[in-house]
Design a protein around this motif. Structure first.
Motif, mmCIF file in Angstrom:
data_model
loop_
_atom_site.group_PDB
_atom_site.id
_atom_site.type_symbol
_atom_site.label_atom_id
_atom_site.label_comp_id
_atom_site.label_asym_id
_atom_site.label_seq_id
_atom_site.Cartn_x
_atom_site.Cartn_y
_atom_site.Cartn_z
ATOM 1 N N THR A 267 0.752 -1.200 0.102
ATOM 2 C CA THR A 267 -0.085 -0.069 0.112
ATOM 3 C C THR A 267 0.805 1.294 0.080
ATOM 4 O O THR A 267 0.284 2.312 -0.360
ATOM 5 N N GLU A 268 2.216 1.210 0.475
ATOM 6 C CA GLU A 268 2.960 2.213 0.364
ATOM 7 C C GLU A 268 4.424 1.986 -0.197
ATOM 8 O O GLU A 268 4.713 0.748 0.197
ATOM 9 N N TYR B 16 -0.363 3.368 -7.564
ATOM 10 C CA TYR B 16 -0.513 4.087 -6.423
ATOM 11 C C TYR B 16 -1.309 5.418 -6.821
ATOM 12 O O TYR B 16 -1.269 5.626 -7.944
ATOM 13 N N ASP B 17 -2.026 6.011 -5.938
ATOM 14 C CA ASP B 17 -2.771 7.421 -6.372
ATOM 15 C C ASP B 17 -2.352 8.524 -5.558
ATOM 16 O O ASP B 17 -2.874 9.612 -5.754
ATOM 17 N N THR B 18 -1.297 8.504 -4.491
ATOM 18 C CA THR B 18 -0.979 9.605 -3.946
ATOM 19 C C THR B 18 0.766 9.648 -3.706
ATOM 20 O O THR B 18 1.150 8.835 -3.361
ATOM 21 N N ILE B 19 1.137 10.896 -3.703
ATOM 22 C CA ILE B 19 2.360 11.075 -3.166
ATOM 23 C C ILE B 19 2.310 11.613 -1.672
ATOM 24 O O ILE B 19 1.635 12.819 -1.526
ATOM 25 N N ALA B 20 3.219 11.267 -1.011
ATOM 26 C CA ALA B 20 3.158 11.705 0.530
ATOM 27 C C ALA B 20 4.839 12.223 0.919
ATOM 28 O O ALA B 20 5.564 11.388 0.361
ATOM 29 N N ILE C 82 -0.594 14.427 -1.532
ATOM 30 C CA ILE C 82 -0.854 14.914 -2.766
ATOM 31 C C ILE C 82 -1.493 13.839 -3.828
ATOM 32 O O ILE C 82 -0.623 13.175 -4.124
ATOM 33 N N PRO C 83 -2.895 13.790 -3.889
ATOM 34 C CA PRO C 83 -3.206 12.961 -5.046
ATOM 35 C C PRO C 83 -2.681 13.016 -6.227
ATOM 36 O O PRO C 83 -2.569 14.242 -6.784
ATOM 37 N N LEU C 84 -2.200 12.075 -6.917
ATOM 38 C CA LEU C 84 -1.665 12.110 -8.344
ATOM 39 C C LEU C 84 -2.370 12.938 -9.422
ATOM 40 O O LEU C 84 -2.012 13.713 -10.065
ATOM 41 N N TRP D 232 11.093 11.900 4.223
ATOM 42 C CA TRP D 232 11.015 10.882 2.983
ATOM 43 C C TRP D 232 9.986 11.281 2.122
ATOM 44 O O TRP D 232 9.128 12.434 2.517
ATOM 45 N N ILE D 233 10.085 10.977 0.956
ATOM 46 C CA ILE D 233 8.994 10.834 -0.068
ATOM 47 C C ILE D 233 8.395 9.419 -0.281
ATOM 48 O O ILE D 233 9.181 8.486 -0.632
ATOM 49 N N LYS D 234 6.952 9.417 -0.196
ATOM 50 C CA LYS D 234 6.569 7.819 -0.489
ATOM 51 C C LYS D 234 5.174 7.974 -1.756
ATOM 52 O O LYS D 234 4.871 9.012 -1.528
#
Length: 200
Positions: free
Chosen positions: A23-24, A89-93, A140-142, A194-196
């Motif tokens: 999931t991530e 995936y649908d989001t950048i965190a 942030i949603p893609l 971090w960036i996930k």
């Protein structure tokens, strides 16, 4: 025959479980010097994922490049060896601690637009407001990333190809951004843990 179907279905179900991505996924984890070497840093920076400097609106006399605005600074990852596939995936965190400014998250994808004279990668940008002095996870949603060309949104119906990501960047402008964010010339500082990529 029904026993064979049962075994086949059980095997397919087990395979599907193995094929489902987590999931991530870490894209960058700013916890070592090796991780920082994956980025081109265009401002003062320190070990630990700190992006800092001073924004100025002054123009430099006799500069080689002709520009019509100033007060911009950025850092970009080196081009990935191949592609990162973010399609599942649908989001950048991003786990960040900042200064109340609005930053710009950019995703670069393989250039498939084929515009005359455009050999650069496609860029997709979204604003990230970072509250002051506390660690914060920005999501942030893609779908919120817009196609851009040299910092300007392209007025065209385009879709990002998240399976062909070639790099990322973070930048800051002295002007613009989201309402309520700190703007103007002066110091900026963004700490990045971090960036996930997330599947929410």
């Amino acid at each position: 025959m029904s026993r064979f179907r049962g075994i086949l279905q059980a095997s397919l179900n087990a395979t599907k479980k193995d094929l489902v991505p987590p999931t991530e996924r870490f894209i960058f984890n700013f916890n070592s010097k090796d991780e920082l070497k994956k980025w081109h840093l265009y401002s003062d920076s320190e070990y630990g994922g700190i992006f800092s400097g001073n924004l100025s609106l002054d123009f430099i006399e006799g500069a080689k490049l002709k520009i019509n605005r100033s007060g911009f600074c950025g850092m970009r990852s080196k081009k990935f060896d191949g592609f990162i596939d973010l399609d599942p995936y649908d989001t950048i965190a991003l786990k960040v601690k900042g200064d109340g400014r609005c930053y710009i998250s950019t995703i670069y994808t393989e250039n498939w637009v084929n515009s005359p004279g455009q050999e650069e990668d496609n860029s997709w940008q979204a604003f990230v407001f970072v509250p002051k002095d506390n660690w914060y996870i920005a999501k942030i949603p893609l779908a919120r990333y817009l196609p851009t060309w040299r910092g300007n949104v392209i007025d065209a119906e385009m879709e990002m190809n998240p399976s062909r990501v070639v790099g990322m960047s973070l930048s800051v402008n002295a002007e613009g951004g989201l309402p309520g964010a700190r703007t103007g010339a002066g110091d900026f500082k963004l700490e990045i843990d971090w960036i996930k990529a997330l599947r929410t």
